[in-house]
Write a protein that holds these residues in place. Sequence first.
Motif, PDB file in Angstrom:
ATOM      1  N   ASP A  43       0.850  -1.175   0.000  1.00  0.00           N
ATOM      2  CA  ASP A  43       0.000   0.000   0.000  1.00  0.00           C
ATOM      3  C   ASP A  43       0.892   1.233   0.000  1.00  0.00           C
ATOM      4  O   ASP A  43       2.129   1.127   0.045  1.00  0.00           O
ATOM      5  CB  ASP A  43      -0.956  -0.013   1.197  1.00  0.00           C
ATOM      6  CG  ASP A  43      -0.237  -0.126   2.536  1.00  0.00           C
ATOM      7  OD1 ASP A  43       0.909   0.355   2.646  1.00  0.00           O
ATOM      8  OD2 ASP A  43      -0.820  -0.688   3.488  1.00  0.00           O
ATOM      9  N   LEU A  44       0.275   2.412  -0.069  1.00  0.00           N
ATOM     10  CA  LEU A  44       1.074   3.634  -0.151  1.00  0.00           C
ATOM     11  C   LEU A  44       1.728   3.989   1.180  1.00  0.00           C
ATOM     12  O   LEU A  44       2.554   4.905   1.231  1.00  0.00           O
ATOM     13  CB  LEU A  44       0.211   4.801  -0.652  1.00  0.00           C
ATOM     14  CG  LEU A  44      -0.370   4.634  -2.061  1.00  0.00           C
ATOM     15  CD1 LEU A  44      -1.032   5.929  -2.522  1.00  0.00           C
ATOM     16  CD2 LEU A  44       0.701   4.206  -3.057  1.00  0.00           C
ATOM     17  N   LEU A  45       1.392   3.250   2.228  1.00  0.00           N
ATOM     18  CA  LEU A  45       2.076   3.410   3.511  1.00  0.00           C
ATOM     19  C   LEU A  45       3.395   2.646   3.534  1.00  0.00           C
ATOM     20  O   LEU A  45       4.177   2.772   4.463  1.00  0.00           O
ATOM     21  CB  LEU A  45       1.184   2.937   4.662  1.00  0.00           C
ATOM     22  CG  LEU A  45      -0.171   3.644   4.800  1.00  0.00           C
ATOM     23  CD1 LEU A  45      -0.985   3.006   5.913  1.00  0.00           C
ATOM     24  CD2 LEU A  45       0.010   5.128   5.048  1.00  0.00           C
ATOM     25  N   GLY A  46       3.610   1.814   2.494  1.00  0.00           N
ATOM     26  CA  GLY A  46       4.872   1.104   2.364  1.00  0.00           C
ATOM     27  C   GLY A  46       4.870  -0.331   2.854  1.00  0.00           C
ATOM     28  O   GLY A  46       5.908  -0.991   2.843  1.00  0.00           O
ATOM     29  N   PHE A  47       3.682  -0.848   3.264  1.00  0.00           N
ATOM     30  CA  PHE A  47       3.592  -2.203   3.800  1.00  0.00           C
ATOM     31  C   PHE A  47       2.904  -3.135   2.810  1.00  0.00           C
ATOM     32  O   PHE A  47       2.028  -2.716   2.049  1.00  0.00           O
ATOM     33  CB  PHE A  47       2.824  -2.206   5.121  1.00  0.00           C
ATOM     34  CG  PHE A  47       3.606  -1.675   6.286  1.00  0.00           C
ATOM     35  CD1 PHE A  47       4.156  -2.539   7.231  1.00  0.00           C
ATOM     36  CD2 PHE A  47       3.815  -0.309   6.445  1.00  0.00           C
ATOM     37  CE1 PHE A  47       4.879  -2.049   8.304  1.00  0.00           C
ATOM     38  CE2 PHE A  47       4.541   0.190   7.512  1.00  0.00           C
ATOM     39  CZ  PHE A  47       5.093  -0.680   8.449  1.00  0.00           C
ATOM     40  N   VAL A  48       3.298  -4.409   2.842  1.00  0.00           N
ATOM     41  CA  VAL A  48       2.634  -5.424   2.030  1.00  0.00           C
ATOM     42  C   VAL A  48       1.188  -5.555   2.493  1.00  0.00           C
ATOM     43  O   VAL A  48       0.907  -5.589   3.695  1.00  0.00           O
ATOM     44  CB  VAL A  48       3.363  -6.779   2.138  1.00  0.00           C
ATOM     45  CG1 VAL A  48       2.592  -7.867   1.397  1.00  0.00           C
ATOM     46  CG2 VAL A  48       4.777  -6.661   1.586  1.00  0.00           C
ATOM     47  N   ASP A  49       0.242  -5.619   1.531  1.00  0.00           N
ATOM     48  CA  ASP A  49      -1.182  -5.676   1.859  1.00  0.00           C
ATOM     49  C   ASP A  49      -1.769  -7.009   1.399  1.00  0.00           C
ATOM     50  O   ASP A  49      -1.389  -7.535   0.356  1.00  0.00           O
ATOM     51  CB  ASP A  49      -1.910  -4.513   1.163  1.00  0.00           C
ATOM     52  CG  ASP A  49      -3.235  -4.196   1.827  1.00  0.00           C
ATOM     53  OD1 ASP A  49      -3.584  -4.852   2.819  1.00  0.00           O
ATOM     54  OD2 ASP A  49      -3.927  -3.276   1.341  1.00  0.00           O
ATOM     55  N   GLY A  50      -2.701  -7.554   2.173  1.00  0.00           N
ATOM     56  CA  GLY A  50      -3.385  -8.780   1.785  1.00  0.00           C
ATOM     57  C   GLY A  50      -2.677 -10.059   2.182  1.00  0.00           C
ATOM     58  O   GLY A  50      -3.026 -11.133   1.694  1.00  0.00           O
ATOM     59  N   THR A  51      -1.704  -9.961   3.078  1.00  0.00           N
ATOM     60  CA  THR A  51      -0.932 -11.144   3.480  1.00  0.00           C
ATOM     61  C   THR A  51      -1.803 -12.251   4.050  1.00  0.00           C
ATOM     62  O   THR A  51      -1.534 -13.438   3.839  1.00  0.00           O
ATOM     63  CB  THR A  51       0.124 -10.733   4.523  1.00  0.00           C
ATOM     64  OG1 THR A  51       1.007  -9.788   3.929  1.00  0.00           O
ATOM     65  CG2 THR A  51       0.920 -11.924   5.001  1.00  0.00           C
ATOM     66  N   ALA A  52      -2.841 -11.885   4.783  1.00  0.00           N
ATOM     67  CA  ALA A  52      -3.649 -12.882   5.486  1.00  0.00           C
ATOM     68  C   ALA A  52      -4.734 -13.509   4.618  1.00  0.00           C
ATOM     69  O   ALA A  52      -5.569 -14.262   5.127  1.00  0.00           O
ATOM     70  CB  ALA A  52      -4.288 -12.249   6.721  1.00  0.00           C
ATOM     71  N   ASN A  53      -4.751 -13.234   3.321  1.00  0.00           N
ATOM     72  CA  ASN A  53      -5.792 -13.780   2.455  1.00  0.00           C
ATOM     73  C   ASN A  53      -5.761 -15.309   2.437  1.00  0.00           C
ATOM     74  O   ASN A  53      -4.688 -15.918   2.408  1.00  0.00           O
ATOM     75  CB  ASN A  53      -5.622 -13.263   1.026  1.00  0.00           C
ATOM     76  CG  ASN A  53      -6.225 -11.886   0.841  1.00  0.00           C
ATOM     77  OD1 ASN A  53      -6.994 -11.426   1.660  1.00  0.00           O
ATOM     78  ND2 ASN A  53      -5.875 -11.235  -0.253  1.00  0.00           N
TER      79      ASN A  53
END
Length: 319
Positions: A150-160
Amino acid sequence: MVDSSNARVPIEPQRVDAPLTSSAVLLTLTLTDAPDAAERVREVLGALADVTKNVAFRDLSASLACTVGIGSDAWDAVTGAPRPAHLHPFREVRGSVHRAPGTPGDVLLHIRADRRDLCYELERQLLGLFGDAVEVADETVGFRYFDVRDLLGFVDGTANPVGPALPAATIIGEEDPAGVGGSYLVVQKYVHDLAAWKGLTTEQQEAILGRTKSDNIELDDAAAPDQKAHKTLTTITDDEGVEHDILRDNMPFGSPGRGEFGTYFIGYARELWVIERMLERMFIGDPPGKHDRLLDFSTALTGGVFFVPSASLLETFGD
């Protein structure tokens, strides 16, 4: 010999599990007061698969897909079908500091592909078919940011969920005959205060999200027992201790020239209460008063609940 008159016709879900792509359009529509608005929307949705196919053939490797959700207020008029058991308008969540607002929306189109031009063309054609039956309440163009961050710099959707756990978490079964083969869809548009976020140290950011920034490793909440991290607040377990998953298809969006930076939350779930519980824990807090600290840097602008009917039901709309 099998008696075909008693054979059950399999119900085909929509492409809820379509792969995350490099481009997406999230289009929220409201019905107008045109006399035939609901009927025309129904006809267009009945032709959705054919329209999508006609655009997708230009590059089959681009994974063009379009998932449609229908809001509670429009369900009866547009579908004429029995209502899914838990479909209702988005319920505003108001905490002591932040709130998750509900905003108008009768139809949600989630268009995605690995080519921006295919998303554009499908959106253009669909809006042309809808004509004056709808108005655009919100149009957000999302993009993949680096390695799914995301634009905050963190990987998103890891827990999918993955594998068999994916349909189990997203597709409704026989527990709801009116909704079988469908899915609940909750969307929210968040904008970020990147200047304030970047004023934090990496360690402070990681404590808020509950994961390391560089390699996406989960952190233990023990270091801050009185203030739970975002990843903990959005992990939902029932009274028996069973964890309930959802599918997140979040997309970054923004324009540096306008100073706009955001994340469009897209959550598909078999059980609507799971996402609603997440929002309660984020905005009200767990315990109440201890809200998700991510909300100090991310503001929710929109909120909508939609039901994604099965592809089999959509096909009947054109009959």
